[in-house]
Design an enzyme around this catalytic site. Structure first.
Site, PDB file in Angstrom:
ATOM      1  N   LYS A   1      34.937  38.694  29.702  1.00  0.00           N
ATOM      2  CA  LYS A   1      34.633  38.483  28.287  1.00  0.00           C
ATOM      3  C   LYS A   1      34.912  39.764  27.495  1.00  0.00           C
ATOM      4  CE  LYS A   1      31.032  35.730  27.700  1.00  0.00           C
ATOM      5  NZ  LYS A   1      29.588  35.498  27.839  1.00  0.00           N
TER       6      LYS A   1
ATOM      7  N   ARG B   1      25.555  39.583  25.322  1.00  0.00           N
ATOM      8  CA  ARG B   1      26.277  38.595  26.122  1.00  0.00           C
ATOM      9  C   ARG B   1      26.651  39.181  27.471  1.00  0.00           C
ATOM     10  NH1 ARG B   1      31.440  37.190  22.576  1.00  0.00           N
ATOM     11  NH2 ARG B   1      31.254  35.180  23.635  1.00  0.00           N
TER      12      ARG B   1
ATOM     13  N   GLY C   1      28.152  29.288  32.058  1.00  0.00           N
ATOM     14  CA  GLY C   1      26.745  28.918  32.024  1.00  0.00           C
ATOM     15  C   GLY C   1      25.879  29.644  33.029  1.00  0.00           C
TER      16      GLY C   1
ATOM     17  N   MET D   1      25.128  32.950  33.216  1.00  0.00           N
ATOM     18  CA  MET D   1      24.238  33.965  32.646  1.00  0.00           C
ATOM     19  C   MET D   1      24.196  33.772  31.139  1.00  0.00           C
ATOM     20  SD  MET D   1      25.005  37.180  35.082  1.00  0.00           S
ATOM     21  CE  MET D   1      26.724  36.862  35.252  1.00  0.00           C
TER      22      MET D   1
ATOM     23  N   ARG E   1      39.715  33.227  27.133  1.00  0.00           N
ATOM     24  CA  ARG E   1      39.894  33.400  28.577  1.00  0.00           C
ATOM     25  C   ARG E   1      40.856  32.319  29.039  1.00  0.00           C
ATOM     26  NH1 ARG E   1      33.768  31.446  29.908  1.00  0.00           N
ATOM     27  NH2 ARG E   1      33.962  29.484  28.831  1.00  0.00           N
TER      28      ARG E   1
ATOM     29  N   HIS F   1      28.189  21.530  29.475  1.00  0.00           N
ATOM     30  CA  HIS F   1      27.970  22.179  30.771  1.00  0.00           C
ATOM     31  C   HIS F   1      28.409  21.261  31.907  1.00  0.00           C
ATOM     32  CE1 HIS F   1      25.444  23.259  34.298  1.00  0.00           C
ATOM     33  NE2 HIS F   1      25.815  24.480  33.955  1.00  0.00           N
TER      34      HIS F   1
ATOM     35  N   ARG G   1      47.805  12.545  68.870  1.00  0.00           N
ATOM     36  CA  ARG G   1      46.793  12.472  69.929  1.00  0.00           C
ATOM     37  C   ARG G   1      46.858  11.075  70.541  1.00  0.00           C
ATOM     38  NH1 ARG G   1      43.492  15.227  65.288  1.00  0.00           N
ATOM     39  NH2 ARG G   1      44.865  13.709  64.331  1.00  0.00           N
TER      40      ARG G   1
ATOM     41  N   ARG H   1      51.137  14.759  72.418  1.00  0.00           N
ATOM     42  CA  ARG H   1      50.321  15.466  73.407  1.00  0.00           C
ATOM     43  C   ARG H   1      49.892  14.501  74.503  1.00  0.00           C
ATOM     44  NH1 ARG H   1      44.703  17.809  71.317  1.00  0.00           N
ATOM     45  NH2 ARG H   1      44.187  15.597  71.339  1.00  0.00           N
TER      46      ARG H   1
ATOM     47  N   GLU I   1      45.475  27.122  73.639  1.00  0.00           N
ATOM     48  CA  GLU I   1      44.124  26.916  73.107  1.00  0.00           C
ATOM     49  C   GLU I   1      43.056  27.556  73.974  1.00  0.00           C
ATOM     50  OE1 GLU I   1      43.479  22.663  72.843  1.00  0.00           O
ATOM     51  OE2 GLU I   1      44.841  22.313  74.517  1.00  0.00           O
TER      52      GLU I   1
ATOM     53  N   SER J   1      52.096  25.411  70.548  1.00  0.00           N
ATOM     54  CA  SER J   1      51.347  24.984  69.376  1.00  0.00           C
ATOM     55  C   SER J   1      49.916  25.452  69.575  1.00  0.00           C
ATOM     56  CB  SER J   1      51.412  23.463  69.209  1.00  0.00           C
ATOM     57  OG  SER J   1      50.684  23.096  68.062  1.00  0.00           O
TER      58      SER J   1
ATOM     59  N   GLY K   1      46.267  25.442  69.431  1.00  0.00           N
ATOM     60  CA  GLY K   1      45.185  24.494  69.152  1.00  0.00           C
ATOM     61  C   GLY K   1      43.993  25.321  68.717  1.00  0.00           C
ATOM     62  N   THR K   2      43.949  25.607  67.433  1.00  0.00           N
ATOM     63  CA  THR K   2      42.970  26.605  66.978  1.00  0.00           C
ATOM     64  C   THR K   2      41.533  26.091  66.986  1.00  0.00           C
ATOM     65  OG1 THR K   2      43.597  26.023  64.721  1.00  0.00           O
ATOM     66  CG2 THR K   2      44.551  28.042  65.644  1.00  0.00           C
ATOM     67  N   ASN K   3      41.342  24.774  67.103  1.00  0.00           N
ATOM     68  CA  ASN K   3      39.951  24.304  67.233  1.00  0.00           C
ATOM     69  C   ASN K   3      39.370  24.763  68.566  1.00  0.00           C
ATOM     70  OD1 ASN K   3      40.430  23.030  64.853  1.00  0.00           O
ATOM     71  ND2 ASN K   3      40.593  20.981  65.729  1.00  0.00           N
ATOM     72  N   ASP K   4      40.078  24.417  69.654  1.00  0.00           N
ATOM     73  CA  ASP K   4      39.589  24.838  70.962  1.00  0.00           C
ATOM     74  C   ASP K   4      39.689  26.346  71.140  1.00  0.00           C
ATOM     75  OD1 ASP K   4      38.449  22.798  72.616  1.00  0.00           O
ATOM     76  OD2 ASP K   4      40.381  21.781  72.539  1.00  0.00           O
TER      77      ASP K   4
ATOM     78  N   CYS L   1      48.146  23.474  65.226  1.00  0.00           N
ATOM     79  CA  CYS L   1      47.785  22.097  64.901  1.00  0.00           C
ATOM     80  C   CYS L   1      46.285  21.881  64.810  1.00  0.00           C
ATOM     81  CB  CYS L   1      48.429  21.142  65.892  1.00  0.00           C
ATOM     82  SG  CYS L   1      47.893  21.409  67.581  1.00  0.00           S
TER      83      CYS L   1
ATOM     84  N   TYR M   1      55.600  26.833  61.985  1.00  0.00           N
ATOM     85  CA  TYR M   1      55.056  25.772  61.139  1.00  0.00           C
ATOM     86  C   TYR M   1      53.549  25.628  61.324  1.00  0.00           C
ATOM     87  CZ  TYR M   1      54.847  22.843  65.350  1.00  0.00           C
ATOM     88  OH  TYR M   1      54.551  22.364  66.585  1.00  0.00           O
TER      89      TYR M   1
END
Ligand code: ADP
Ligand code: MG
Ligand code: MG
Length: 876
Positions: free
Chosen positions: A23, A93, A102, A104, A336, A454, A560, A616, A743, A762, A764-767, A829, A849
């Site tokens: 501001k 202000r 909204g 502050m 802004r 708001h 899968r 897979r 993985e 590939s 397997g970032t979850n495992d 993946c 990828y």
């Protein structure tokens, strides 16, 4: 010399946002460029931080600098602070680096007391105005600075207005003064102090209150949701007042230089005659559209229009401006970059490129990838509209459609949502203290307030549907219901909102997916011009593959196969296979599954013609496919013609203490090679069949949960043997790849060995996240949210990749893999493939990828483009 804590508006500029807040930098820039701005000064964000460091004391020298700056403002305005003969009034202000709508609150008309009020009345010859300014000041100061519950004042106002019989503008000077006295009494009762008469005391307290509001609950909540750092601090702007409440030639308003809902290139805004500050946003009266100003004050409108366009051109982006007209003179109070819906952002970015204001790269960098989600929002099914009951129509304040059960209280909304209910928050109007309830709700409905209320601003910021200002609604908090005429919606009843049209429907309605053509297609194609990272989709069935392709997926990164096992009655054959005692029995069961799988793969290959499809082999623990309740086991035993006890004991047998680390992944195919063999047969027979139709197919067979090269070799040899047999029988050769998921940490660390066999990786970032952090995703719910809350982790590592830990394994795996096989194709993946911050990381890690759910493909495309444009640390 003491540090410089205070800057006059004319000393700052747009580049000083860190120090002056958004501001402050905005008013400074406007002042610098000759826009009419009431004079004032900014106390820096550094002063705020210093205030917290020194136990809530103003840092040394700050107050003196405030007094000097105030003198300067007196000179500029020709008025004097606290002087009854010509009083200078100021607003105090807040303004942090990132606009926190909204979050502050602002105190207006500071400097008023008994004698300056009388002076002001005399000077303006307008006692009513002076009384109105006075009552507003006591109300705002009482609420914001002294912490009195705002309802206490509002209630007294409601009583004075006869509960809606009269407007605030109908109250006389005497009545307003009486209200002011009541307000002071409320303050005395509540806080136990006399209202401060001395203007400098008022100023000191207000500045302290703004600093303190930085750590108020609403501000903290907002920062958490928007991932804004807690240590930025807020600046304080002290600005000479201009008055929109001086009569019918005065007004206050807010406007966007283009529509924040649709992006339409028309000035879009609202104003209220004879009103001040927050009146427009707070929905005190229903405002008028800015086009009306053109009729009533054409010259002011003309000037306003010119300034608005000038500001837009100056900032090269849509501006959200606040203005006040004091007796026919225009003053600008804020500018802004305007918050906007994704639809609007997209249209504006595309239009600005067409108008030659910005280039494509800038346009691509302008849009937060995750906001594209809003464009992928479901819409109400047109067919369902025909028979729908419209309760009422309000303003289309934030697009998209949502259904939920009605709740009338933000705390309750939060509760219900935590229990898994979809709720619609219904309020007369919303206030900043309702924020947590709005976060929890699917959508927001208000009876009062305009397009810039708001509710509207906050909902758009969150990408939630909102219908505002539905004036026919009679909301009763006491009764927990809302009604229009005879129709009534009670707490717990379903309602559906269409934030794009403003309609409110009774009941739960079906929704349909949006069309992604026109500007969207053009914009996302620009993103593709910049990105180097490929984007594929995780899709298991032809229908998903089709969606993925429509969204621009360049292949399937993960199919899968087991997701097809539950379709129809094929689960019976799967269970028969799992429960088989002998190889012979198992082969018999597999023979039933093979043609089904082949059919599935044919469908995928057809949908993805010309593009790679990564399939897979079987991954989950077998136990997941079996029934667990006795009556289900009984039914299965009967179907298979086996004894109950035998099936039961087999089910018990397969139970594992820790299935995530158990008999799953390639371990299944190693112990039961016939499973892999069947799947390979299905894949290659499908490829041959579809190829025979003239379709270009690119199968990629992916072996899961490999931790050691030998595992992969065993599976790879089997797959290649089957491929050779199938091709020989058909008399064709189809190029294909065999690769692996990475993985497990050991796989990443031995990636150089694994790449001797694997033609692609590939991640397997979850495992990989589970195994690297030793953290089971299914069991993390009890403590992970607290960890994130306490900032033990920057983010939920299952949503945004843990770059330091898991990310390092991704980097190591990629490097080591490519040290063996320089052009190794490397993808990811896991869920992270659709998370913009993770995509940026994978780009830097040099991956080929990412693969994500079909609906996130456009988000990943945009995130990848921004990563390529080197826009990793995007400004919030
Ligand atoms: P917010 O961040 O909530 O928008 P602002 O500081 O912008 O808070 O102020 C709230 C309202 O008060 C706005 O409508 C603004 O235009 C108005 N306002 C602030 N300062 C002044 C002033 N000096 N004179 C007149 N109106 C003001
Ligand atoms: Mg405000
Ligand atoms: Mg403002």
């Amino acid at each position: 010399m003491a540090k410089k804590w205070v800057y006059l508006f004319r000393e700052g500029d747009a580049s000083m946002r860190d120090l002056l807040g958004g501001k402050g930098a905005g008013v400074a820039e406007m002042t610098r460029t000759g826009v009419p701005v009431p004079p004032g000064f900014t106390i820096t964000t550094e002063a705020c931080n210093a205030y917290y460091e020194s136990d809530k004391q103003f840092p040394e020298g700050m107050w003196d600098q405030v007094l000097v700056a105030l003198k300067e403002v007196e000179k500029q305005t020709g008025k004097n602070f606290g002087d009854p003969s010509n009083p200078l009034l100021v607003s105090v202000r807040s303004g942090a680096k990132f606009s926190m709508p909204g979050m502050m609150d602002t105190v207006l008309n500071l400097g008023l007391n008994q004698s300056t009020r009388e002076g002001l009345a005399k000077l303006t010859d307008n006692p009513r105005f002076a009384a109105d300014a006075y009552r507003r000041f006591i109300q705002l100061f009482g609420k914001i600075v002294l912490g009195v519950e705002g309802d206490r004042f509002e209630h007294l106002m409601e009583v004075a207005k006869g509960h809606g019989e009269r407007l605030d503008t109908d109250l006389s000077a005497e009545e307003l003064l009486a209200i002011a006295e009541q307000f002071k009494q409320v303050i005395k009762d509540d806080v136990g102090i006399e209202f401060p008469e001395e203007p400098l005391d008022q100023l000191r307290a207000a500045i302290g209150a703004v600093f303190s509001s930085w750590n108020g609950r609403r501000a903290i909540d907002y920062r958490r949701i928007n991932k804004i750092a807690d240590n930025l601090g807020t600046a304080v702007n002290v600005q000479s007042m201009v008055f929109g409440n001086m009569g019918d030639d005065s007004a206050t308003g807010v406007a966007f230089t283009r529509s924040p809902s649709t992006g339409e290139a028309e000035i879009f805004g609202e104003y209220l005659v004879n009103a001040q500050g927050e009146d427009v946003v707070a929905g005190v009266r229903t405002p008028q559209p800015i086009s009306k100003l053109k009729d009533t004050m054409p010259e002011v409108y003309e000037q306003f229009h010119t300034i608005a366009k000038q500001l837009e051109a100056h900032y090269k982006d849509v501006q959200d401006v606040e203005f006040t007209i004091e007796r026919g003179k225009l003053w600008m109070l804020q500018t802004r970059n305007g918050k906007r819906t994704a639809a609007s952002a997209l249209k504006i970015a595309v239009d600005l490129v067409r108008e030659g204001v910005i280039d494509k790269a800038t346009a691509v960098q302008r849009i937060e990838p995750h906001t594209l989600d809003q464009l992928l929002h479901p819409m109400i099914d047109p067919a369902a509209r025909v028979t729908a009951t419209v309760l009422t129509t309000g303003l289309p304040a934030s697009p998209g459609a949502a259904s939920g059960t009605a709740v009338f209280d933000p705390d309750e909304a939060e509760h219900m949502a935590a229990e898994g209910h979809k709720v619609i928050l219904i309020r007369v109007e919303t206030a900043p203290e309702d924020f947590h309830g709005m976060v929890a709700a699917q959508a927001i409905l208000t009876a009062r307030g305009g397009m810039t209320s708001h509710a509207a601003v906050v909902a758009r910021g969150m990408g939630k549907p909102c219908v505002a200002g539905a004036g026919d609604l009679r909301v009763s908090y006491a009764d927990q219901s809302v009604s229009v005429g005879e129709q009534k919606i009670a707490k717990g009843d379903w309602v559906t909102l269409d934030g794009s049209t403003g309609e409110v429907f009774v009941g739960k309605m079906p929704t349909v997916e949006p069309e992604l053509s026109g500007d969207f297609a053009e914009f996302i194609a620009w993103a593709d011009e910049f990105r180097t990272l490929g984007v594929r989709a995780n899709a298991d069935i032809p229908r998903d593959a089709k969606v993925a392709r429509a969204f621009g997926a360049e292949g399937i990164g993960l199919c899968r196969t087991e997701h097809m096992f539950f379709e129809g009655d094929r689960i019976d054959a799967v269970r028969e296979m799992i429960l088989a005692d002998t190889l012979e029995d198992r082969r018999a069961a597999l023979a039933k599954i093979e043609p089904l799988q082949q059919g599935d793969f044919e469908g995928l290959f057809r949908e993805m013609a010309g593009l790679p499809v990564t399939i897979r082999t079987l991954d989950p623990p077998l136990h997941e496919f079996l029934p667990h309740e006795d009556h289900e086991i009984e039914a299965l035993a009967a179907k298979l013609g086996v004894e109950f006890a035998k099936v039961k004991s087999r089910v018990e047998n397969l139970r594992e203490a820790n299935p995530m680390l158990g008999f799953r992944g390639c371990r299944l195919g190693i112990i039961y090679p016939e499973i892999t063999e069947m799947q390979a047969n299905a894949i290659f027979k499908a490829a041959v069949a579809v190829k025979a139709e003239g379709v270009d197919v690119h199968p990629e067979v992916m072996i899961p949960l490999v931790s050691n090269i030998t595992e992969l070799k065993i599976q790879e040899e089997l797959v290649r043997k089957v491929a050779a047999e199938v091709f020989a029988a058909a008399g064709v050769e189809i190029p294909y790849l065999v690769g692996t998921m990475i993985e497990l940490p050991r796989a990443a660390l031995t990636a150089d060995e694994i790449a001797q066999t694997a033609e692609f990786f590939s991640f397997g970032t979850n495992d990989l996240t589970q195994t690297t952090l030793g953290l089971s995703r299914d069991d993390a719910g009890r403590f992970l949210p607290a960890y994130v809350e306490k900032k033990l982790m920057p983010d939920d590592p299952f949503q945004s990749i843990d770059q330091r830990g898991v990310g390092q394994l991704v980097q190591i795996g990629t490097e080591r893999g490519r040290s063996t096989r320089p052009n190794l194709k490397v993808g990811i993946c896991g869920e992270h493939g659709g998370d913009p911050a993770s995509v940026e990381f994978f780009h830097r890690a040099g991956l080929s990828y990412v693969s994500c759910s079909p609906y996130r493909v456009p988000i990943a495309r945009l995130a990848a483009a921004q990563a390529a444009l080197g826009d990793g640390k995007r400004d919030k």
